[in-house]
Scaffold this motif. Structure first.
Motif, PDB file in Angstrom:
ATOM      1  N   TYR A 233     -11.665  -8.027  -5.827  1.00 26.51           N
ATOM      2  CA  TYR A 233     -11.843  -9.892  -4.208  1.00 26.51           C
ATOM      3  C   TYR A 233     -12.588 -10.593  -3.634  1.00 26.51           C
ATOM      4  O   TYR A 233     -14.066  -8.939  -4.260  1.00 26.51           O
ATOM      5  CB  TYR A 233     -10.491  -8.892  -3.508  1.00 26.51           C
TER       6      TYR A 233
ATOM      7  N   ASP B 137      -8.833  -4.665 -11.126  1.00 24.53           N
ATOM      8  CA  ASP B 137      -9.084  -5.978 -10.019  1.00 24.53           C
ATOM      9  C   ASP B 137      -9.755  -6.362  -9.155  1.00 24.53           C
ATOM     10  O   ASP B 137     -10.448  -5.241  -8.600  1.00 24.53           O
ATOM     11  CB  ASP B 137      -8.097  -5.699  -9.260  1.00 24.53           C
TER      12      ASP B 137
ATOM     13  N   LEU C 243      -5.501  -4.142  -4.694  1.00 27.64           N
ATOM     14  CA  LEU C 243      -5.996  -4.331  -6.055  1.00 27.64           C
ATOM     15  C   LEU C 243      -5.514  -2.980  -7.136  1.00 27.64           C
ATOM     16  O   LEU C 243      -6.231  -1.864  -6.383  1.00 27.64           O
ATOM     17  CB  LEU C 243      -7.175  -3.964  -5.508  1.00 27.64           C
TER      18      LEU C 243
END
Length: 114
Positions: free
Chosen positions: A87, A85, A81
């Motif tokens: 997840y 970013d 990441l």
């Protein structure tokens, strides 16, 4: 010209979550999204999180360095990441899940699913 007192902000802390509300009463916004783990300063924050079964946890990398989100039992593994970013993983079954960064293995956290 606007009256600054109408636009002053009031921060209310409730149960560990910060709520920010405009004092004029027009809007209320939650400052921290539930079930979100922030990756910053080479740490997961919070380092321990408890959620209900069926909940989705979101990790967001705020560091300038890449990080991963990996379960030590191999249930999930993110790609690297980059900064900003995210997840996500949905925890369907109760249990205790150990999480670490495969790039920086000293970064650890525990997710408890009830």
């Amino acid at each position: 010209m606007r009256n600054n007192s109408l636009y002053s902000m009031l921060v209310v802390l409730l149960g560990g979550s910060a709520l920010v509300a405009a004092s004029a009463g027009f809007s209320v916004a939650q400052a921290q999204t539930p079930n979100t783990v922030v990756i910053k300063n080479f740490m997961f924050s919070p380092m321990e999180l408890t959620v209900k079964a069926g909940s989705t946890v979101t990790w967001k990398n705020l560091d300038g360095e890449p990080h991963t989100v990996v379960n030590d039992a191999g249930m999930f593994r993110s790609a690297a990441l980059d900064q900003n970013d995210t997840y996500q993983f949905k925890f369907d079954k109760p249990g205790v899940y150990k999480v670490f960064c495969s790039i920086h293995p000293n970064m650890k956290e525990t997710i408890t699913v009830q």
